[in-house]
Scaffold this active site. Structure first.
Site, mmCIF file in Angstrom:
data_model
loop_
_atom_site.group_PDB
_atom_site.id
_atom_site.type_symbol
_atom_site.label_atom_id
_atom_site.label_comp_id
_atom_site.label_asym_id
_atom_site.label_seq_id
_atom_site.Cartn_x
_atom_site.Cartn_y
_atom_site.Cartn_z
ATOM 1 N N ALA A 178 0.819 -1.221 0.000
ATOM 2 C CA ALA A 178 0.000 0.000 0.000
ATOM 3 C C ALA A 178 0.849 1.267 0.000
ATOM 4 O O ALA A 178 0.429 2.301 -0.527
ATOM 5 C CB ALA A 178 -0.932 0.009 1.205
ATOM 6 N N GLY A 208 1.772 3.710 -3.098
ATOM 7 C CA GLY A 208 0.944 4.804 -3.587
ATOM 8 C C GLY A 208 0.228 5.587 -2.508
ATOM 9 O O GLY A 208 -0.515 6.516 -2.811
ATOM 10 N N HIS A 209 0.416 5.272 -1.241
ATOM 11 C CA HIS A 209 -0.355 5.889 -0.147
ATOM 12 C C HIS A 209 0.581 6.337 0.967
ATOM 13 O O HIS A 209 0.670 5.661 1.976
ATOM 14 C CB HIS A 209 -1.370 4.871 0.388
ATOM 15 C CG HIS A 209 -2.506 5.479 1.150
ATOM 16 N ND1 HIS A 209 -2.485 5.686 2.500
ATOM 17 C CD2 HIS A 209 -3.718 5.920 0.736
ATOM 18 C CE1 HIS A 209 -3.634 6.200 2.901
ATOM 19 N NE2 HIS A 209 -4.401 6.349 1.842
ATOM 20 N N PHE A 210 1.207 7.298 0.971
ATOM 21 C CA PHE A 210 1.457 8.291 -0.068
ATOM 22 C C PHE A 210 2.966 8.388 -0.245
ATOM 23 O O PHE A 210 3.678 8.466 0.763
ATOM 24 C CB PHE A 210 0.902 9.657 0.340
ATOM 25 C CG PHE A 210 -0.572 9.644 0.631
ATOM 26 C CD1 PHE A 210 -1.487 9.642 -0.412
ATOM 27 C CD2 PHE A 210 -1.045 9.620 1.930
ATOM 28 C CE1 PHE A 210 -2.857 9.640 -0.152
ATOM 29 C CE2 PHE A 210 -2.402 9.614 2.190
ATOM 30 C CZ PHE A 210 -3.309 9.622 1.153
ATOM 31 N N ILE A 235 1.302 6.635 4.871
ATOM 32 C CA ILE A 235 0.234 6.465 5.864
ATOM 33 C C ILE A 235 -0.487 5.161 5.518
ATOM 34 O O ILE A 235 -0.913 4.964 4.375
ATOM 35 C CB ILE A 235 -0.783 7.634 5.825
ATOM 36 C CG1 ILE A 235 -0.094 8.964 6.084
ATOM 37 C CG2 ILE A 235 -1.933 7.395 6.801
ATOM 38 C CD1 ILE A 235 0.471 9.138 7.479
#
Length: 147
Positions: free
Chosen positions: A44, A47-49, A54
């Site tokens: 995750a 791309g987050h972030f 996070i």
């Protein structure tokens, strides 16, 4: 209490969506505690972030739901063999609230309490913590079904 290998005997989830590393405490038909170690290598975080990682709230909820699934299956009257033919479907997640961000390096602790359990249906209240600080909470409704 239950390590990752034992959890995989109960839940059908696998990497990258097995979001419980260990069950630390369980009182059948009442409550369960477990955790996930959050690593920078979690998919995750690609791309987050970027530059500000996070852990996504939806994955926190999924981890709580998986803990609840372990509680539900272990609280049922199913044998280990019968359990392998079942899966938990979550029917609703209500009153979800996110209180604090979860970051790489955190240990995300899950605590769920059974509000109602009837054979294949259950209502659970879940909370997630990092270092004793509430990060998320929600109410889950689920049922045990055949695969």
């Amino acid at each position: 209490m239950l390590d990752i290998m034992q959890i995989q005997e109960i839940l059908p989830h696998r990497y990258p969506l097995l979001l419980v590393d260990r069950i630390t405490d369980m009182e059948v038909k009442k409550s369960i505690k477990g955790y996930k170690n959050i690593s920078i290598s979690e998919p995750a975080f690609q791309g987050h972030f970027p530059g500000h990682p996070i852990y996504p709230g939806v994955l926190i909820l999924e981890g709580m739901a998986q803990c609840g699934g372990v509680l539900a299956l272990k609280s049922s009257d199913l044998t280990d063999e019968e359990m392998k033919e079942k899966v938990i479907y979550f029917m609703s997640i209500d009153n979800a609230k996110f209180r604090n961000p979860v970051r790489p390096g955190d240990r995300l602790d899950y605590e769920l309490t059974a509000v109602k359990m009837k054979s294949t249906l259950m209502v659970l209240e879940g909370k997630a913590y990092v270092d004793g600080k509430l990060t998320a909470e929600a109410e889950f409704k689920a049922m045990i079904v055949d695969k």
